[in-house]
Design a protein around this motif. Structure first.
Motif, PDB file in Angstrom:
ATOM      1  N   ALA A 165       0.639  -1.018  -0.343  1.00 12.81           N
ATOM      2  CA  ALA A 165       0.218   0.156  -0.492  1.00 12.81           C
ATOM      3  C   ALA A 165       0.841   1.467   0.114  1.00 12.81           C
ATOM      4  O   ALA A 165       1.796   1.772   0.824  1.00 12.81           O
ATOM      5  N   ILE A 166       0.307   2.076  -0.897  1.00  9.39           N
ATOM      6  CA  ILE A 166       0.897   4.159  -0.674  1.00  9.39           C
ATOM      7  C   ILE A 166      -0.406   4.469  -0.046  1.00  9.39           C
ATOM      8  O   ILE A 166      -1.369   4.575  -0.368  1.00  9.39           O
ATOM      9  N   ILE A 167      -0.056   5.185   1.285  1.00  9.18           N
ATOM     10  CA  ILE A 167      -0.214   6.490   1.226  1.00  9.18           C
ATOM     11  C   ILE A 167      -1.081   8.037   0.650  1.00  9.18           C
ATOM     12  O   ILE A 167       0.244   8.467   0.056  1.00  9.18           O
ATOM     13  N   VAL A 168      -2.086   8.005   0.128  1.00  7.64           N
ATOM     14  CA  VAL A 168      -1.753   8.945  -1.162  1.00  7.64           C
ATOM     15  C   VAL A 168      -3.000  10.136  -0.184  1.00  7.64           C
ATOM     16  O   VAL A 168      -4.116   9.827   0.316  1.00  7.64           O
ATOM     17  N   ASP A 169      -3.003  11.320  -1.050  1.00  5.43           N
ATOM     18  CA  ASP A 169      -4.085  13.256  -0.350  1.00  5.43           C
ATOM     19  C   ASP A 169      -4.966  12.136  -1.505  1.00  5.43           C
ATOM     20  O   ASP A 169      -6.473  12.595  -1.080  1.00  5.43           O
ATOM     21  N   ASP A 170      -4.927  11.540  -2.617  1.00  3.15           N
ATOM     22  CA  ASP A 170      -5.455  12.076  -3.774  1.00  3.15           C
ATOM     23  C   ASP A 170      -5.914  10.659  -4.580  1.00  3.15           C
ATOM     24  O   ASP A 170      -5.138  10.362  -4.914  1.00  3.15           O
ATOM     25  N   TYR A 171      -7.531  10.004  -4.619  1.00  4.78           N
ATOM     26  CA  TYR A 171      -7.023   8.584  -5.276  1.00  4.78           C
ATOM     27  C   TYR A 171      -7.051   9.201  -6.622  1.00  4.78           C
ATOM     28  O   TYR A 171      -6.032   8.734  -7.556  1.00  4.78           O
ATOM     29  N   ASP A 172      -7.422   9.838  -7.220  1.00  2.55           N
ATOM     30  CA  ASP A 172      -7.343  10.047  -8.978  1.00  2.55           C
ATOM     31  C   ASP A 172      -6.447  10.591  -9.400  1.00  2.55           C
ATOM     32  O   ASP A 172      -5.715  10.751 -10.280  1.00  2.55           O
ATOM     33  N   GLU A 173      -6.149  10.972  -8.464  1.00  2.00           N
ATOM     34  CA  GLU A 173      -4.545  12.145  -8.414  1.00  2.00           C
ATOM     35  C   GLU A 173      -3.477  10.714  -8.749  1.00  2.00           C
ATOM     36  O   GLU A 173      -2.341  11.029  -9.468  1.00  2.00           O
ATOM     37  N   ALA A 174      -3.183   9.976  -7.966  1.00  2.00           N
ATOM     38  CA  ALA A 174      -2.550   9.415  -7.486  1.00  2.00           C
ATOM     39  C   ALA A 174      -2.706   8.008  -8.839  1.00  2.00           C
ATOM     40  O   ALA A 174      -2.017   7.593  -9.576  1.00  2.00           O
ATOM     41  N   ILE A 175      -4.058   7.912  -9.066  1.00  3.61           N
ATOM     42  CA  ILE A 175      -4.447   7.219 -10.475  1.00  3.61           C
ATOM     43  C   ILE A 175      -3.418   7.441 -11.417  1.00  3.61           C
ATOM     44  O   ILE A 175      -2.966   6.931 -12.475  1.00  3.61           O
ATOM     45  N   GLU A 176      -3.884   8.809 -11.908  1.00  2.83           N
ATOM     46  CA  GLU A 176      -3.291  10.175 -12.741  1.00  2.83           C
ATOM     47  C   GLU A 176      -1.770   9.268 -12.719  1.00  2.83           C
ATOM     48  O   GLU A 176      -1.145   9.264 -14.323  1.00  2.83           O
ATOM     49  N   PHE A 177      -1.191   9.585 -12.272  1.00  4.13           N
ATOM     50  CA  PHE A 177       0.485   9.387 -12.073  1.00  4.13           C
ATOM     51  C   PHE A 177       1.081   7.567 -11.976  1.00  4.13           C
ATOM     52  O   PHE A 177       1.784   7.941 -13.203  1.00  4.13           O
ATOM     53  N   PHE A 178       0.453   7.344 -11.345  1.00  5.07           N
ATOM     54  CA  PHE A 178       0.927   5.891 -11.682  1.00  5.07           C
ATOM     55  C   PHE A 178       0.179   5.026 -12.808  1.00  5.07           C
ATOM     56  O   PHE A 178       1.166   4.875 -13.673  1.00  5.07           O
ATOM     57  N   THR A 179      -0.895   5.401 -13.694  1.00  4.27           N
ATOM     58  CA  THR A 179      -1.514   5.273 -15.053  1.00  4.27           C
ATOM     59  C   THR A 179      -0.419   5.804 -16.667  1.00  4.27           C
ATOM     60  O   THR A 179      -0.314   5.311 -16.882  1.00  4.27           O
TER      61      THR A 179
ATOM     62  N   ARG B 221      -6.240   6.725   0.358  1.00  4.70           N
ATOM     63  CA  ARG B 221      -6.386   7.684   0.960  1.00  4.70           C
ATOM     64  C   ARG B 221      -6.115   7.519   2.378  1.00  4.70           C
ATOM     65  O   ARG B 221      -7.170   7.071   3.316  1.00  4.70           O
ATOM     66  N   ALA B 222      -5.068   9.214   2.675  1.00  2.00           N
ATOM     67  CA  ALA B 222      -4.933   9.248   3.877  1.00  2.00           C
ATOM     68  C   ALA B 222      -6.302   9.135   4.730  1.00  2.00           C
ATOM     69  O   ALA B 222      -6.847  10.115   4.062  1.00  2.00           O
ATOM     70  N   ASP B 223      -6.813   8.582   5.772  1.00  2.00           N
ATOM     71  CA  ASP B 223      -7.412   8.701   6.854  1.00  2.00           C
ATOM     72  C   ASP B 223      -6.936   9.149   8.237  1.00  2.00           C
ATOM     73  O   ASP B 223      -6.620   8.864   8.884  1.00  2.00           O
ATOM     74  N   GLY B 224      -7.489  10.317   8.607  1.00  2.00           N
ATOM     75  CA  GLY B 224      -6.514  10.516   9.934  1.00  2.00           C
ATOM     76  C   GLY B 224      -5.313  11.443   9.925  1.00  2.00           C
ATOM     77  O   GLY B 224      -4.896  12.035   8.985  1.00  2.00           O
ATOM     78  N   ALA B 225      -5.336  12.042  10.949  1.00  2.00           N
ATOM     79  CA  ALA B 225      -3.942  13.124  11.373  1.00  2.00           C
ATOM     80  C   ALA B 225      -2.602  11.863  11.180  1.00  2.00           C
ATOM     81  O   ALA B 225      -1.469  12.233  10.786  1.00  2.00           O
ATOM     82  N   GLU B 226      -3.069  10.954  11.580  1.00  2.00           N
ATOM     83  CA  GLU B 226      -1.913   9.859  11.438  1.00  2.00           C
ATOM     84  C   GLU B 226      -1.325   9.391  10.701  1.00  2.00           C
ATOM     85  O   GLU B 226      -0.179   9.096   9.705  1.00  2.00           O
ATOM     86  N   GLN B 227      -2.415   9.088   9.610  1.00  2.00           N
ATOM     87  CA  GLN B 227      -2.081   8.260   7.935  1.00  2.00           C
ATOM     88  C   GLN B 227      -1.776   9.640   7.512  1.00  2.00           C
ATOM     89  O   GLN B 227      -0.888  10.002   6.497  1.00  2.00           O
TER      90      GLN B 227
END
Length: 140
Positions: free
Chosen positions: A8-22, A61-67
């Motif tokens: 797993a990679i913790i990301v801020d935004d799903y769509d932005e991460a999908i765009e980068f990786f694809t 996607r990060a969920d909470g302050a720690e993530q």
């Protein structure tokens, strides 16, 4: 038989991460399905992987302050991901052309060619290619 299926990679935004990786890395989007957290909040199950690979990356996607604090620093500033390619120079140029942030210039190490880059979340990766000093397969 066992194999590593996902990391797993913790990301801020799903769509932005999908765009980068694809787009930038050329990975395939293996899955993007609605899901729920343990306490029933909506999330997505998003998996990307290099073409033809069995092992994938779960974009979480990060969920909470720690993530959120861990985004981009999942490996405490060290390289934590390693992308092996056959044509190092062409891959390096393609990634640069896609706007990937390289943190080092390509260099040759005993294990091959390497350059460090950062993913969309800020994690460090090694782009790895064959050692140009090694004889080509089938020649010796």
């Amino acid at each position: 038989m066992a194999f590593l299926q996902l990391t797993a990679i913790i990301v801020d935004d799903y769509d932005e991460a999908i765009e980068f990786f694809t787009r930038a890395l050329g990975f395939e989007l293996a899955e993007d399905s609605p899901a729920r957290t343990g306490d029933s909040r909506p999330k997505r199950w998003v998996v990307v992987r290099p073409p033809g690979a069995e092992t994938g990356i779960l974009l979480a996607r990060a969920d909470g302050a720690e993530q959120t604090a861990a985004v981009g620093d999942q490996h405490a500033g060290r390289v934590g991901f390693f992308l092996r390619v056959e044509d190092f120079d062409a891959s390096c140029e393609r990634l640069r052309g896609a706007g990937v942030d390289f943190l080092s210039e390509p260099r040759t190490e005993p294990y091959g060619r390497v350059a460090v880059f950062r993913d969309v979340a800020g994690n460090r990766w090694d782009l790895l290619g064959p050692d140009p000093r090694a004889p080509a397969p089938g020649t010796s």
